[in-house]
Each structure stands twice: as structure tokens, then as C-alpha cells.
Design an enzyme around this catalytic site. Structure first.
Site, short mmCIF file in Angstrom:
data_model
loop_
_atom_site.label_atom_id
_atom_site.label_comp_id
_atom_site.label_asym_id
_atom_site.label_seq_id
_atom_site.Cartn_x
_atom_site.Cartn_y
_atom_site.Cartn_z
CG HIS A 206 -0.25 0.30 2.42
ND1 HIS A 206 0.50 -0.73 3.06
CD2 HIS A 206 -0.01 1.26 3.38
CE1 HIS A 206 0.81 0.00 4.38
NE2 HIS A 206 0.74 1.20 4.31
C1 UD1 Z 1 -1.91 5.41 5.89
C2 UD1 Z 1 -1.00 5.83 6.72
C3 UD1 Z 1 0.09 4.80 6.59
C4 UD1 Z 1 -0.19 3.26 7.36
C5 UD1 Z 1 -1.59 2.80 6.50
C6 UD1 Z 1 -2.12 1.74 6.91
C7 UD1 Z 1 -0.30 8.25 6.58
C8 UD1 Z 1 0.41 9.12 5.94
N1 UD1 Z 1 -0.34 6.89 6.13
O1 UD1 Z 1 -1.84 5.19 4.78
O2 UD1 Z 1 1.32 4.98 7.14
O3 UD1 Z 1 0.67 2.30 6.88
O4 UD1 Z 1 -2.32 4.32 6.80
O5 UD1 Z 1 -3.37 1.24 6.13
O6 UD1 Z 1 -0.92 8.40 7.44
N2 UD1 Z 1 -9.48 4.42 2.10
C9 UD1 Z 1 -10.39 3.86 2.02
N3 UD1 Z 1 -11.16 3.53 3.11
C10 UD1 Z 1 -10.62 3.67 4.26
C11 UD1 Z 1 -9.28 4.36 4.31
C12 UD1 Z 1 -8.58 4.75 3.26
O7 UD1 Z 1 -11.09 3.42 0.85
O8 UD1 Z 1 -11.26 3.27 5.20
C13 UD1 Z 1 -8.77 5.12 0.82
C14 UD1 Z 1 -8.93 6.37 0.28
O9 UD1 Z 1 -9.08 6.45 -1.15
C15 UD1 Z 1 -7.84 6.91 0.82
C16 UD1 Z 1 -6.68 6.01 0.51
O10 UD1 Z 1 -7.30 4.58 0.94
O11 UD1 Z 1 -7.54 8.26 0.01
C17 UD1 Z 1 -5.62 6.07 1.25
O12 UD1 Z 1 -6.01 6.21 2.76
P1 UD1 Z 1 -5.11 7.27 3.66
O13 UD1 Z 1 -5.58 7.11 5.28
O14 UD1 Z 1 -4.83 8.47 3.24
O15 UD1 Z 1 -3.52 6.45 3.50
P2 UD1 Z 1 -3.13 5.17 3.59
O16 UD1 Z 1 -2.53 4.85 2.36
O17 UD1 Z 1 -4.27 4.02 4.14
#
Ligand code: UD1
Length: 364
Positions: A206
Site C-alpha cells: 500500500h
Molecule cells: C495510512 C498511513 C500509513 C499506514 C496505512 C495503513 C499516513 C500518511 N499513512 O496510509 O502510514 O501504513 O494508513 O493502512 O497516514 N481509503 C478507503 N477506506 C478507508 C481508508 C482509506 O477507501 O477506510 C482509501 C481512500 O481512497 C484514501 C486511501 O485509501 O484516499 C488512502 O488512505 P490514507 O489514510 O490517506 O492513507 P493509507 O494509504 O491508508
């Protein structure tokens, strides 16, 4: 008057770290308020962890959701500021390195509220990782820094952090793992997919550097394809990765014969899969630690790690996106000649106990 403690959780790996903390605070009858920032919000990225790990329902939900780094961090800050101006906690405990961690630490500190950081001092020395920026900034403004491994204290001392603020307490994720070991063992989640113990590998991916642009993602897909020729694979896909695989039409490109694609899994399910797997290919931070503790071989698709103990003593090897390295190490693992891994100091299930006892003695 007793002091008011806030515990912050925002993203999936945070929930695994706050579970033992809330339990120990309850055991010690220390009052706290649990804040969920809403950074992760899907059922299987958030609520399932609360259910499986018996984390109390959050007292406060900030509903920040997704967005760019600036907008997500800003939204958490704006909402959290309102809450703490109103509630006036004395201590804010943040965990890990996600955007929720720095956002809440920064808001608290600017309102003269003390901050404790659990999992302090880890450094990848790669400022292109958002987590590295979050870690450095959070540590710089924290009043109590709880570390998981010795290298973390060395990093913090180099950055000029006062030794008196630093406590080597061990790894709180391992508390959760130990608590759920029996349940996960009994579940044998691999059988749900007709996978026998030791006959399959797990992939998780991821990190922006592996899944955000088409070139990196194609490389990742090539690696997955190569791996499928050697062993059956199960790949629980993080939402970020799924969105990009679909965007660039790569799901179809991956040969799906020897691969099982699933939604992100719950904690117990994933732990069960890990402990019965032959090896894991990942770019996660926490999984490097969990696999090392379980003594399951782990190949990390990154050029660096903020968790060097998993390489020195654990079962971890950094392979980046180098297909040759992947081949060499997979062959070693499949021929049972890969390193075995040793035990880690204070990864013993008692980290939350140590943290709460320090909070009681020094702070509360
Ligand atoms: C975040 C953390 C990362 C951690 C990871 C675990 C930061 C900078 N990054 O990354 O360190 O390893 O979480 O998963 O904080 N999304 C969904 N559903 C959700 C959450 C996210 O669909 O419940 C999608 C959204 O499109 C979002 C993308 O995933 O934009 C990324 O989510 P985000 O929380 O921004 O970062 P992660 O890649 O999950």
C-alpha cells in the site's frame, strides 16, 4: 483532581496499538477519552478492529476521512482543536506515524498540553516517506517518548532529544499479537481458502512508492506474477492499492491462476493467515515486526526500514523492487535455508503495562 488523558487512533495500524493501552488504563482505573480521527473509516479498515480487539467505542469521532495530506491533516487538526479547547486534557497519547499522529500532537502541543508518543524514534532516513516526516515532527514536540527497539533511542539522542524523556518499553503491537495468538491459531483462516499450512505466501502492498504511479505499480504487478509461478499467493488488497490497480487496468493483467485476491482482512484473520504462511512479501512497517515475532520469513519491498531490528534479529530482508533479489530469497525460503530469527528484547506482551506504569509514576 485527576488528570485527563486522551488516546488517539486514526488508521488501521493505530487501532492495533491502542487496544492494549485502553485495556491497561481500564485495569488501573485511569480515566481516559478515546478519540477516533476518522482517517480510516471503511468497516474492514476500522470498525472490525474495534470489535475484534475489544477496543471501547470512541468517545469522540472527528470524521476526517480521506484527502490529500494537507487537507486530511488540516481537517483532523481543526476538529481536534475544537475538542481539546472544550475538554482540556492534560495529556494526549499518540501512536505510530500516520497523519492522525502528527495532526493531534501538533494541536495539543500548541495548546500547551503534554504529548506522549508510543513507537517513538523509528527512522527510515527517507524523507520521501510521509510517515518519516510525521515521526520526526511528532518526536520533536513530544514530552514522553516510548520506544520499541534500541536503535530508536540512538536516533532520538542524535536529534538532541533529552534522554530523560525516552523510555524503552518494547513493542505494543506484540502485546496485541500475543493476546490474540490462540484465537488466531484456532481459526486456521487459511483453510477458508483451501490453503494448507506452509504452502502459500501473503502479499500486502500500500505504500505510495509502490502503488501510486503506473511504473511502480506495474513493477509490483510483475513481481507478483513472478511469485505466482513459484507458490500460491493470497493478496488482501488495501483500498489505496485497489483504486490504483483498477485505474491502470492492472488487476486483469495479473495472472490470477495462482492468486487469491481478497478485501482487507480483520486482525484475527490476518494473524491466522500470517502464522500459517510460508512467507510474506510486504511494504508494511508493522508486518515486518509481526512476522519477525512469529518467525515467519518476510521480504520487504522497500529500500529501507525504520525497524532495523527486524533485519538484524528478525526474519526480515529488504528486497526493494529487485526481481533478482526476490528470486534468490524466495528460493532460499522454499528450500528452508533462510535465516530463522531470534527473540527481541521486551517484545513480550507487557509493553502497555510498562507504559501505563510510567504514566502513573511520572505523570498522572
Ligand atoms: C495510512 C498511513 C500509513 C499506514 C496505512 C495503513 C499516513 C500518511 N499513512 O496510509 O502510514 O501504513 O494508513 O493502512 O497516514 N481509503 C478507503 N477506506 C478507508 C481508508 C482509506 O477507501 O477506510 C482509501 C481512500 O481512497 C484514501 C486511501 O485509501 O484516499 C488512502 O488512505 P490514507 O489514510 O490517506 O492513507 P493509507 O494509504 O491508508
Amino acid at each position: 483532581m485527576s488528570k485527563k488523558v486522551f488516546i488517539i487512533g486514526g488508521a488501521r495500524p493505530n487501532f492495533v496499538k491502542i487496544a492494549p493501552l485502553t485495556k491497561q488504563l481500564d485495569v488501573n482505573r485511569i480515566e481516559y477519552r478515546l478519540v477516533h480521527t476518522g482517517q480510516h473509516y471503511d468497516y474492514n479498515m476500522s470498525k472490525i478492529f474495534f470489535e475484534e480487539l475489544n477496543i471501547p467505542k470512541p468517545d469522540i469521532f472527528l470524521d476526517a476521512g480521506s484527502g490529500s495530506h494537507a487537507s486530511q491533516t488540516a481537517k483532523i487538526m481543526i476538529e481536534f482543536e475544537k475538542v481539546i479547547i472544550n475538554e482540556k486534557p492534560n495529556l494526549v497519547v499518540v501512536v505510530g506515524d500516520v497523519n492522525s499522529t502528527i495532526a493531534c500532537a501538533l494541536v495539543a502541543k500548541k495548546l500547551f498540553i503534554d504529548v506522549a508518543h508510543v513507537e517513538a524514534g523509528l527512522r527510515s532516513h527517507d524523507m520521501r516517506m510521509p510517515e518519516e516526516i510525521n515521526r520526526i515532527l511528532t518526536d520533536r514536540i513530544s514530552d514522553l517518548l516510548f520506544t520499541t527497539e534500541k536503535s530508536a533511542e540512538i536516533n532520538l539522542r542524535k536529534e538532541g532529544i533529552n534522554r530523560k524523556k525516552i523510555y524503552f518499553v518494547g513493542n505494543i503491537m506484540i502485546d496485541t499479537l500475543i493476546t490474540n495468538l490462540d484465537k488466531s491459531k484456532n481459526l486456521e483462516f487459511n483453510k477458508k481458502f483451501n490453503l494448507e499450512k506452509g504452502t502459500y505466501a501473503i502479499i500486502t502492498m500500500h505504500r505510495p512508492s509502490n502503488v501510486d504511479d503506473i511504473e511502480d505499480l506495474s513493477k509490483t504487478a510483475d513481481i507478483i506474477n513472478l511469485l505466482q509461478e513459484k507458490i500460491k499467493i493470497i493478496f488482501p488488497i488495501h483500498p489505496r492499492t485497489k483504486i490504483n490497480l483498477e485505474k491502470y487496468n492492472l488487476i486483469d493483467k495479473m495472472n490470477k491462476q495462482n492468486i487469491i485476491l481478497t478485501e482487507p482482512l480483520g486482525y484475527i484473520e490476518f494473524l491466522s493467515l500470517m502464522m500459517n504462511s510460508k512467507f510474506i512479501l510486504t511494504d508494511s512497517g508493522g508486518i515486518q515486526e509481526e512476522a519477525s515475532f512469529l518467525k515467519v520469513p518476510i521480504l520487504t519491498m522497500r529500500e529501507n526500514t525504520e525497524r532495523p531490528i527486524t533485519i538484524k534479529r528478525g526474519t526480515n530482508t529488504l528486497i526493494g523492487t529487485d526481481i533478482n533479489k526476490l528470486r534468490i530469497y524466495v528460493d532460499k525460503i522454499l528450500s528452508n535455508s533462510y535465516k530463522k530469527g531470534k527473540n527481541m528484547d521486551k517484545w513480550d506482551g507487557k509493553t502497555a503495562e510498562r507504559i501505563v506504569s510510567i504514566l502513573k509514576n511520572k505523570y498522572l
